[in-house]
Design an enzyme around this catalytic site. Structure first.
Site, short mmCIF file in Angstrom:
data_model
loop_
_atom_site.label_atom_id
_atom_site.label_comp_id
_atom_site.label_asym_id
_atom_site.label_seq_id
_atom_site.Cartn_x
_atom_site.Cartn_y
_atom_site.Cartn_z
N THR A 1 0.81 -1.21 0.00
CA THR A 1 0.00 0.00 0.00
C THR A 1 0.85 1.27 0.00
OG1 THR A 1 -1.52 1.25 1.41
CG2 THR A 1 -0.11 -0.30 2.52
N ASP A 2 0.26 2.37 -0.47
CA ASP A 2 0.96 3.66 -0.39
C ASP A 2 1.03 4.18 1.05
OD1 ASP A 2 -1.73 4.38 -0.03
OD2 ASP A 2 -1.80 5.80 -1.71
N GLU A 3 0.21 3.59 1.96
CA GLU A 3 0.17 4.11 3.33
C GLU A 3 1.49 3.91 4.07
OE1 GLU A 3 -3.27 3.54 5.68
OE2 GLU A 3 -4.62 3.67 3.98
N TYR B 1 -2.20 -0.37 11.03
CA TYR B 1 -2.30 -1.06 9.73
C TYR B 1 -1.06 -0.78 8.88
CZ TYR B 1 -3.40 -1.61 4.78
OH TYR B 1 -3.32 -1.93 3.44
P1 NAD Z 1 -9.78 -7.35 2.16
O1 NAD Z 1 -9.78 -7.08 3.63
O2 NAD Z 1 -11.00 -7.07 1.36
O3 NAD Z 1 -9.40 -8.89 1.90
C1 NAD Z 1 -8.38 -9.54 2.60
C2 NAD Z 1 -8.54 -11.03 2.35
O4 NAD Z 1 -7.47 -11.71 3.04
C3 NAD Z 1 -9.85 -11.60 2.90
O5 NAD Z 1 -10.42 -12.48 1.96
C4 NAD Z 1 -9.42 -12.35 4.16
O6 NAD Z 1 -10.26 -13.46 4.46
C5 NAD Z 1 -8.01 -12.79 3.77
N1 NAD Z 1 -7.15 -13.03 4.94
C6 NAD Z 1 -7.01 -12.25 6.03
N2 NAD Z 1 -6.14 -12.81 6.89
C7 NAD Z 1 -5.70 -13.95 6.32
C8 NAD Z 1 -4.77 -14.95 6.71
N3 NAD Z 1 -4.13 -14.89 7.88
N4 NAD Z 1 -4.55 -15.98 5.87
C9 NAD Z 1 -5.22 -16.09 4.69
N5 NAD Z 1 -6.12 -15.18 4.28
C10 NAD Z 1 -6.35 -14.10 5.08
O7 NAD Z 1 -8.52 -6.55 1.61
P2 NAD Z 1 -8.28 -5.88 0.18
O8 NAD Z 1 -8.78 -4.49 0.22
O9 NAD Z 1 -8.74 -6.80 -0.87
O10 NAD Z 1 -6.69 -5.80 0.18
C11 NAD Z 1 -5.90 -6.87 -0.33
C12 NAD Z 1 -4.43 -6.51 -0.20
O11 NAD Z 1 -4.16 -5.32 -0.93
C13 NAD Z 1 -3.99 -6.23 1.24
O12 NAD Z 1 -2.69 -6.77 1.40
C14 NAD Z 1 -3.96 -4.72 1.34
O13 NAD Z 1 -3.02 -4.29 2.28
C15 NAD Z 1 -3.55 -4.36 -0.08
N6 NAD Z 1 -4.00 -3.03 -0.55
C16 NAD Z 1 -5.32 -2.68 -0.46
C17 NAD Z 1 -5.73 -1.46 -0.98
C18 NAD Z 1 -7.18 -1.02 -0.93
O14 NAD Z 1 -7.48 0.12 -1.27
N7 NAD Z 1 -8.12 -1.87 -0.55
C19 NAD Z 1 -4.79 -0.59 -1.58
C20 NAD Z 1 -3.45 -1.00 -1.63
C21 NAD Z 1 -3.06 -2.22 -1.14
O1 DAU Z 2 -4.18 3.93 0.47
C1 DAU Z 2 -4.41 2.56 0.35
C2 DAU Z 2 -5.25 2.08 1.51
O2 DAU Z 2 -6.58 2.53 1.26
C3 DAU Z 2 -5.23 0.56 1.69
O3 DAU Z 2 -3.92 0.16 2.02
C4 DAU Z 2 -6.21 0.13 2.79
O4 DAU Z 2 -6.26 -1.28 2.88
C5 DAU Z 2 -7.59 0.65 2.43
O5 DAU Z 2 -8.51 0.34 3.44
C6 DAU Z 2 -7.54 2.16 2.20
O6 DAU Z 2 -7.28 2.85 3.47
P1 DAU Z 2 -8.03 4.21 3.86
O7 DAU Z 2 -7.95 4.40 5.31
O8 DAU Z 2 -7.56 5.33 2.98
O9 DAU Z 2 -9.52 3.79 3.35
P2 DAU Z 2 -10.95 4.08 3.99
O10 DAU Z 2 -11.95 3.71 2.95
O11 DAU Z 2 -11.09 3.49 5.35
O12 DAU Z 2 -10.97 5.66 4.15
C7 DAU Z 2 -10.75 6.52 3.04
C8 DAU Z 2 -10.78 7.94 3.57
O13 DAU Z 2 -12.12 8.26 3.98
C9 DAU Z 2 -9.91 8.15 4.80
O14 DAU Z 2 -9.34 9.45 4.73
C10 DAU Z 2 -10.89 8.07 5.97
C11 DAU Z 2 -12.17 8.60 5.36
N1 DAU Z 2 -13.43 8.03 5.89
C12 DAU Z 2 -13.55 6.68 5.93
C13 DAU Z 2 -14.70 6.09 6.40
C14 DAU Z 2 -14.84 4.58 6.46
C15 DAU Z 2 -14.47 8.85 6.28
O15 DAU Z 2 -14.35 10.10 6.23
N2 DAU Z 2 -15.62 8.28 6.75
C16 DAU Z 2 -15.78 6.93 6.84
O16 DAU Z 2 -16.85 6.45 7.31
#
Ligand code: NAD
Ligand code: DAU
Length: 351
Positions: A132-134, A158
Site C-alpha cells: 500500500t501507499d500508506e 495497519y
Molecule cells: P480485504 O480485507 O478485502 O481482503 C483480505 C482477504 O485476506 C480476505 O479475503 C481475508 O479473508 C483474507 N485473509 C485475512 N487474513 C488472512 C490470513 N491470515 N490468511 C489467509 N487469508 C487471510 O482486503 P483488500 O482491500 O482486498 O486488500 C488486499 C491486499 O491489498 C492487502 O494486502 C492490502 O493491504 C492491499 N491493498 C489494499 C488497498 C485497498 O485500497 N483496498 C490498496 C493498496 C493495497
Molecule cells: O491507500 C491505500 C489504503 O486505502 C489501503 O492500504 C487500505 O487497505 C484501504 O482500506 C484504504 O485505506 P483508507 O484508510 O484510505 O480507506 P478508507 O476507505 O477506510 O478511508 C478513506 C478515507 O475516507 C480516509 O481518509 C478516511 C475517510 N473516511 C472513511 C470512512 C470509512 C471517512 O471520512 N468516513 C468513513 O466512514
C-alpha cells in the site's frame, strides 16, 4: 498454476476473476475467510476446475508447505492481510498476526519450496507482495507524490504492519535471493468492496437513509484507482517486473474525501433519486476524526508506466459510475455481507 492468498477478499477476488477471465492458468486460492473474505465473490467460478479454493491461514506453515509441494505453483501473489485502518486502531493484534507474523511464515515456507526447485523453475519463480501507499506516511499539501524512493513513515497500526511485511519481503530477497516483487498501490474502489470502506459505505448508507459519516473536515486527500486497473498492474509486474524492485501503482486521481462523497451522492441522485426529491448529500454528517488520520496520499506511478508500459483503463469518472451502478444492481450481495449470512454458508461448506 499460481497461488493467490486472500483471493476471497475485495482485490483478491477481483484479481482471480480477472486472471481466469484472461487465461487458463489455474489459481490455487488460499484464504482464511475472515469477516472480509467472501466466497460468494467467486460464485461465477463454481465448478470451474481452474479455481482451487482452500480455507486456511498464510501463517499455517505446515498447510502452506503441503499446498506448495502438492500444487507446485510457479508464482505467488500475496494479497492476504487485515486491511482496514479503523479496525487496526481499535484492535491491532490481528494486523500484527496476519500482516507481520503471517507474511513471515509464508515467506519461510516459500523460501524452502523455492530453494528445492530445479534450476529453470527456480529462476522463473516469483513472489509478488501486494502492499500500500500508506507505508510512506502522510504528504504535505504541495509535496510531490510518493515515488518508490520515498522514506517509509507509516502512521497507523495497519500501515506499520504493512511496512513491516514489505521489509520482510525485501530482506528475504537481499539475504536469501528469493525472487520477490512488491507493489505499493493507492486507494482501490469498485465492485465487491466491503462496505466498511469509504466509497461502498457511502453508497450503502445513502440508500438505507442513514448518515454519511465524514471524518474531521473531509479535506483528507486520497488517490483513487479502479480495482481492475490495480489487477492489470499486478499482472504486468508479475509478467515483466524486475526481481527485487518495488513498483508504485496509482491512478493520478487525488481527491478530497468530501468531493468523493458528493460525487457518490450526485450519481445516486441521478440513478436512484430519493423519494422526497432531496439530494442524498443532505445525509452528510461530519463526525469525529480518525485518530492519527493521514492528511494526504498521492502516488507517482511513472516507473510502472515507463518501464512496464502500464496504464489504467478507467478514469475516476468512468470507474465511480461503474461502481455505483454495480452496488445498485447487487443489493443481495450488500444484504448478505451485512447480515453475516455468507459466514453461515461458509461454515456449512467447510464444516
Ligand atoms: P480485504 O480485507 O478485502 O481482503 C483480505 C482477504 O485476506 C480476505 O479475503 C481475508 O479473508 C483474507 N485473509 C485475512 N487474513 C488472512 C490470513 N491470515 N490468511 C489467509 N487469508 C487471510 O482486503 P483488500 O482491500 O482486498 O486488500 C488486499 C491486499 O491489498 C492487502 O494486502 C492490502 O493491504 C492491499 N491493498 C489494499 C488497498 C485497498 O485500497 N483496498 C490498496 C493498496 C493495497
Ligand atoms: O491507500 C491505500 C489504503 O486505502 C489501503 O492500504 C487500505 O487497505 C484501504 O482500506 C484504504 O485505506 P483508507 O484508510 O484510505 O480507506 P478508507 O476507505 O477506510 O478511508 C478513506 C478515507 O475516507 C480516509 O481518509 C478516511 C475517510 N473516511 C472513511 C470512512 C470509512 C471517512 O471520512 N468516513 C468513513 O466512514
Amino acid at each position: 498454476m499460481i497461488l493467490v492468498t486472500g483471493g476471497a477478499g475485495f482485490i483478491g477476488a477481483n484479481f482471480v476473476l480477472d486472471w481466469l477471465g484472461g487465461c487458463d492458468e489455474p489459481v490455487l486460492n488460499l484464504d482464511k475467510l475472515t469477516y472480509a473474505g467472501n466466497l460468494h465473490n467467486l460464485t461465477s467460478l463454481e465448478g470451474d476446475a481452474r479455481h482451487v479454493f482452500v480455507q486456511g491461514d498464510i501463517g499455517d506453515r505446515a498447510l502452506v508447505e503441503s499446498l506448495l509441494a502438492r500444487h507446485q505453483p510457479r508464482a505467488i501473489v500475496n494479497f492476504a492481510a487485515e486491511s482496514h485502518v479503523d479496525r487496526s486502531i481499535h484492535g491491532p493484534e490481528d494486523f500484527i498476526q496476519t500482516n507481520v507474523v503471517g507474511t513471515f511464515r509464508l515467506l519461510e515456507a516459500v523460501r524452502h519450496y523455492w530453494k528445492a526447485l530445479p534450476a529453470t523453475e527456480k529462476e522463473a519463480f516469483r513472489f509478488l507482495h501486494v502492499s500500500t501507499d500508506e507505508v510512506y506516511g502522510s504528504l504535505a499539501p504541495s509535496a510531490p507524490a510518493f515515488t518508490e524512493e520515498h522514506n517509509y513513515e507509516p502512521n497507523s497500526p495497519y500501515s506499520a504492519s504493512k511496512a513491516a511485511s514489505d521489509h520482510l519481503v525485501r530482506a528475504w530477497h537481499h539475504t536469501y535471493g528469493l525472487p520477490v516483487l512488491t507493489t505499493n498501490c493507492s486507494n482501490n474502489y469498485g465492485p465487491l468492496h466491503f462496505p466498511e470502506k469509504l466509497i461502498p459505505l457511502m453508497i450503502v448508507n445513502a440508500l438505507a437513509g442513514k448518515n454519511l459519516p465524514v471524518y474531521g473536515d473531509g479535506m483528507q486527500v486520497r488517490d483513487w484507482l479502479y480495482v481492475r486497473d490495480h489487477c492489470s498492474a499486478i499482472r504486468r509486474v508479475l509478467e515483466a517486473g524486475k526481481v527485487g524492485e518495488t513498483y508504485n501503482v496509482g491512478g493520478w486521481n487525488e481527491k478530497p474525501n468530501i468531493e468523493i462523497v458528493k460525487t457518490v451522492c450526485a450519481l445516486l441522485d441521478e440513478l436512484r433519486p430519493r423519494a422526497d426529491g432531496q439530494s442524498y448529500s443532505a445525509q452528510i454528517s461530519y463526525v469525529t476524526d480518525r485518530p492519527g488520520h493521514d492528511r494526504r496520499y498521492a502516488i507517482d506511478a511513472r516507473k510502472l508506466e515507463r518501464e512496464l508500459a502500464w496504464k489504467p483503463a478507467e478514469t475516476f469518472d468512468t470507474g465511480i459510475r461503474k461502481t455505483v451502478e454495480w452496488y445498485l444492481a447487487n443489493p443481495d450481495w450488500v444484504a448478505q455481507v451485512q447480515s453475516g449470512a455468507y459466514r453461515e454458508w461458509v461454515a456449512k461448506q467447510y464444516a
